[in-house]
Enzyme design. Sequence first.
Site, PDB file in Angstrom:
ATOM      1  N   ASP A 157       0.656  -1.129  -0.071  1.00  0.00           N
ATOM      2  CA  ASP A 157      -0.066   0.065  -0.001  1.00  0.00           C
ATOM      3  C   ASP A 157       0.821   1.179  -0.184  1.00  0.00           C
ATOM      4  OD1 ASP A 157      -2.282   1.898   0.434  1.00  0.00           O
ATOM      5  OD2 ASP A 157      -3.158   0.112   1.734  1.00  0.00           O
ATOM      6  N   ASP A 207      -9.933   3.004  -3.967  1.00  0.00           N
ATOM      7  CA  ASP A 207     -10.888   1.973  -3.789  1.00  0.00           C
ATOM      8  C   ASP A 207     -11.996   1.676  -4.569  1.00  0.00           C
ATOM      9  OD1 ASP A 207      -8.718   1.695  -2.145  1.00  0.00           O
ATOM     10  OD2 ASP A 207      -9.725   1.215  -0.269  1.00  0.00           O
TER      11      ASP A 207
HETATM   12  C1  GAL Z   1      -6.398   0.590   0.948  1.00  0.00           C
HETATM   13  C2  GAL Z   1      -6.223  -0.059  -0.244  1.00  0.00           C
HETATM   14  C3  GAL Z   1      -7.398  -1.235  -0.123  1.00  0.00           C
HETATM   15  C4  GAL Z   1      -7.209  -1.864   1.205  1.00  0.00           C
HETATM   16  C5  GAL Z   1      -7.122  -0.779   2.315  1.00  0.00           C
HETATM   17  C6  GAL Z   1      -6.966  -1.594   3.702  1.00  0.00           C
HETATM   18  O1  GAL Z   1      -5.194   1.681   0.966  1.00  0.00           O
HETATM   19  O2  GAL Z   1      -6.518   0.312  -1.469  1.00  0.00           O
HETATM   20  O3  GAL Z   1      -7.194  -2.223  -1.097  1.00  0.00           O
HETATM   21  O4  GAL Z   1      -5.856  -2.558   1.122  1.00  0.00           O
HETATM   22  O5  GAL Z   1      -6.190   0.107   2.086  1.00  0.00           O
HETATM   23  O6  GAL Z   1      -6.770  -0.649   4.491  1.00  0.00           O
END
Ligand code: GAL
Length: 394
Positions: A154, A209
């Site tokens: 991330d 997301d």
């Molecule tokens: C976001 C990511 C998601 C998920 C989430 C978990 O940054 O884009 O797919 O992993 O974090 O907190």
Amino acid sequence: MGCILTAVAILYVYVFSAAVAARVLPLHPYLNAEQKPLSNVFDTSKYGILQLSNGLALTPQMGWNSWNFFACNINETVIKETADALISTGLAKLGYNYVNIDDCWSEFFRDSKGFHMSSSTRVTFHESGDAKLFASWFLYLVVQFIRVDYLKYDNCFNLGIEPEKRYPPMRDALNATGRTIFYSLCEWGVNDPALWAGKVGNSWRTTEDINDSWASMTTIADLNDKWAAYAGPGGWNDPDMLEVGNGGMTYQEYRAHFSIWALMKAPLLIGCDVRNMTKETLEILSNEEVIYPLGVQGRKVYAYGSDDCYQVWAGPLSGRRLAVILWNRCSKTASITAKWNVLGLESSISVSIRDLWKHKIVSENAVASFSARVDGHACEMYIFTPSSETHRAS
Ligand code: GAL
């Protein structure tokens, strides 16, 4: 947006076919026709220039990820039961092999000395600002204790380090482990990763997301479409995980979501609770005819009607075939037509058309165009196989 490194273990590996996706050459150049396609369906001009080539991602990754349904409500039982369910439902056999534990796993993680990797520990390491140090520390930890086959990295706590600088050290650390680890970049498309991530990772998120709604899913499909020419075996655009089965969309909308993700050669990472799926959810996720055809990323090639909501999406497949989707993004049933010229085919070509949801041939010899009635928010998906006679003529 939640933030944490996502470590992933393949708990059960049932790789049945490791087929190699092939690049496919154009059938025919475009003709001077009245309808111009939005995008050349055969344009892979940007693909392959930068590919990482670590032997992985010959086809887009498939599996399950905990985030969309469970968020932080995970524990060992959920993960084990999920892995069991992937096998008992037959999904593992179909290729859904990665069991990806997304955010919050570190809350439960202890090393052999009882060291608890809590949120505050995480933050401390992130705050060191040294991507290389962090990468090697992380890898030491996980490789010691878990067999890691996949890393989703991330972009939170990035301290302003540009993704182009932040992601390569982790690639180097992964390579240094001697294990072959799938590297999934998740910087949400902020620095247009399609332009540079091909030599860094095996897939790169192109968008923020997804959420479990028609609006989110359609927006994300359109954003990911822009990068089609950059994807191919070894490195894929990632428009985020599947929401199929989570309850926020209708059956038809989920079917469209799954079909478009498959046509875009997106990762197929199931995001629902596979221990408690409806028959319809399992039917969508298990459609081998939609999942398996080898090829490169398909794209939107034509759109018309009010707000361009009657859409034709298409992509080249192996064996000189085409995947074609007629997608009705309006709410009322309508007839949608794909003309050969927007697919890059000569209008005289005779095409056999197989419907991938009805599981049957719907036309043996369509010529010039093909139309179907499509319900609101639904899609129909086909494989077009041009006749062999035409191949000889070309
Ligand atoms: C976001 C990511 C998601 C998920 C989430 C978990 O940054 O884009 O797919 O992993 O974090 O907190």
